[in-house]
Motif scaffolding. Structure first.
Motif, short mmCIF file in Angstrom:
data_model
loop_
_atom_site.label_atom_id
_atom_site.label_comp_id
_atom_site.label_asym_id
_atom_site.label_seq_id
_atom_site.Cartn_x
_atom_site.Cartn_y
_atom_site.Cartn_z
N GLU A 1 5.53 -5.45 6.16
CA GLU A 1 5.35 -4.18 5.46
C GLU A 1 4.97 -3.08 6.45
N HIS B 1 3.78 1.18 6.35
CA HIS B 1 3.39 2.36 5.56
C HIS B 1 3.56 3.62 6.41
N ASP B 2 3.64 4.75 5.72
CA ASP B 2 3.58 6.02 6.44
C ASP B 2 2.23 6.16 7.13
N SER B 3 2.21 7.01 8.14
CA SER B 3 0.99 7.21 8.94
C SER B 3 1.03 8.62 9.52
N ALA C 1 5.52 10.06 2.09
CA ALA C 1 4.81 8.80 1.89
C ALA C 1 5.84 7.72 1.55
N VAL D 1 6.47 3.07 1.46
CA VAL D 1 6.15 1.68 1.79
C VAL D 1 7.48 0.98 2.00
N ARG E 1 9.25 -2.65 2.94
CA ARG E 1 9.08 -4.10 3.10
C ARG E 1 10.40 -4.73 3.52
N PRO F 1 5.26 5.81 -3.00
CA PRO F 1 3.90 5.78 -3.56
C PRO F 1 3.40 7.14 -4.02
#
Length: 290
Positions: free
Chosen positions: A94, A96-98, A108, A110, A112, A131
Motif C-alpha cells: 500500500e 498513500h499520498d504524502s 489524496a 491510496v 494497493r 479517501p
C-alpha cells in the motif's frame, strides 16, 4: 525489503520499493524469466506506473491555476510501499499520498498492489481508493514488466515472436520522441518476429478493447500476458542498447499527445474516481508454456 512468494513451480521475489517484481524463477526449468536490471541499459525490472503512464508534455501540467512537474511514468515506482499482508502465495502493498507526492500531484489517494501466485500464473491487481470527501481523483496506472529475451543462453533475440490475440479490432499508435503522434495504423501486424530495429521509434503501442492476450514465444518457452479492460498495450525494448529483454505493458493510461493542452483533467487516458470510491483492475502472467 524483498518478499518471496513460492510454490512447486515458481519462486517470485517482490520488493517493497515501488512494489516491483524482482524475480520470476522457474524451479523446474532452472531459469529466470524476468530481466534482472542493468543501469547501463535499463536499471528497472517491472515498475508500477502511477499516477501517469508515459510522459507529460514538457514534463508538466496545470491544475487549478497551479503548475506541477512530474517525471515520466509517475512517482510510485520510486517510493517505498507498506506491506499489508503476506503469505506463501499472496502479498499486498500500500502507498498513500504524502507531502512528497503532493509536490507533484495534489490529490489524496491510496494505492494497493496485490500479487498472487497460482501454479505458473502471477495475478497482479491494482486498487485505487479516493479517501477525499470532496475532490475527484484523476489518475492513470500501468504495468511495465521486462522479460528476458532470448529466453535461454543458447537462443537469439530474433528467435522470439510476438502474438497479440483479441476479438476486437486493434489500432497501433506511434511515438515521436516521447509524445504520441496523430499517426495510426488501423490494421497492424499482430504476429511478428521481434527485431531490435522495430523499436527504433520507441514502443509499439496498441489500442485494445475487452479481453486481450499478448504472448512472447520462442522454441524454448512462452510468456503470456492477459487482461480484460486495459485500453492500451505497450511493447518495448531499447533498440539502441541491444537490450536482452522485451517489455509487455498493460496500460490504463497513455503518454501525452503533441497537441496536449497540459490542463488536468483534460489529459488523455485519465480515470476519474469520485470521493470515497474505489477502482480496481488486474492482469495475469503465465510462464513456461511451450
Amino acid at each position: 525489503m524483498d518478499y518471496v512468494l513460492e510454490n512447486e513451480d515458481l519462486k517470485v521475489i517482490i520488493s517493497s520499493h515501488g512494489a516491483e517484481l524482482q524475480s520470476v524463477y522457474d524451479k523446474k526449468a532452472q531459469k529466470e524469466y524476468l530481466w534482472q536490471g542493468d543501469a547501463t541499459i535499463w536499471g528497472r525490472r517491472a515498475p508500477v506506473l502511477f499516477p501517469i503512464v508515459g510522459r507529460l508534455k514538457e514534463g508538466k501540467y496545470k491544475y487549478q491555476d497551479t503548475e506541477y512537474m512530474m517525471p515520466g511514468h509517475g512517482f510510485a515506482r520510486d517510493l517505498e510501499f507498506h506491506e499489508l499482508l503476506h503469505d506463501t502465495t499472496e502479498i499486498c502493498f500500500e502507498l498513500h499520498d504524502s507531502e512528497q507526492t503532493k509536490e507533484m500531484y495534489p490529490f489524496a489517494f491510496v494505492l494497493r498492489i496485490f500479487y498472487q501466485l497460482k501454479g505458473r500464473e502471477i495475478a497482479v491487481r491494482y486498487e485505487v481508493f479516493n479517501p477525499d470527501s470532496e475532490e475527484i481523483l484523476w489518475f492513470s496506472i500501468g504495468g511495465h514488466p521486462a522479460f528476458q529475451v532470448p529466453m535461454t543462453e543458447e537462443g537469439e533475440f530474433i528467435d522470439t515472436h510476438f502474438f497479440l490475440g483479441t476479438d476486437e479490432p486493434v489500432t497501433q499508435r506511434f511515438i515521436q520522441g516521447v509524445l504520441l503522434t496523430k499517426e495510426k495504423e488501423e490494421q497492424p501486424k499482430l504476429e511478428r518476429a521481434i527485431h531490435r530495429k522495430d523499436f527504433e521509434q520507441d514502443a509499439w503501442i496498441y489500442e485494445t478493447k475487452n479481453s486481450v492476450t499478448a504472448i512472447l514465444k520462442s522454441p524454448y518457452s512462452t510468456i503470456r500476458l492477459s487482461y480484460q479492460n486495459a485500453p492500451y498495450l505497450g511493447v518495448w525494448s531499447p533498440a539502441d542498447k541491444k537490450a536482452p529483454f522485451v517489455c509487455l505493458e498493460p496500460w490504463w493510461g497513455i503518454t501525452d499527445t503533441e497537441e496536449a493542452s497540459q490542463l488536468w483533467p483534460d489529459k488523455l487516458g485519465l480515470h476519474s474516481l469520485l470521493p470515497r470510491q474505489k477502482w480496481d483492475t488486474s492482469y495475469q502472467l503465465i510462464f513456461g508454456e511451450k
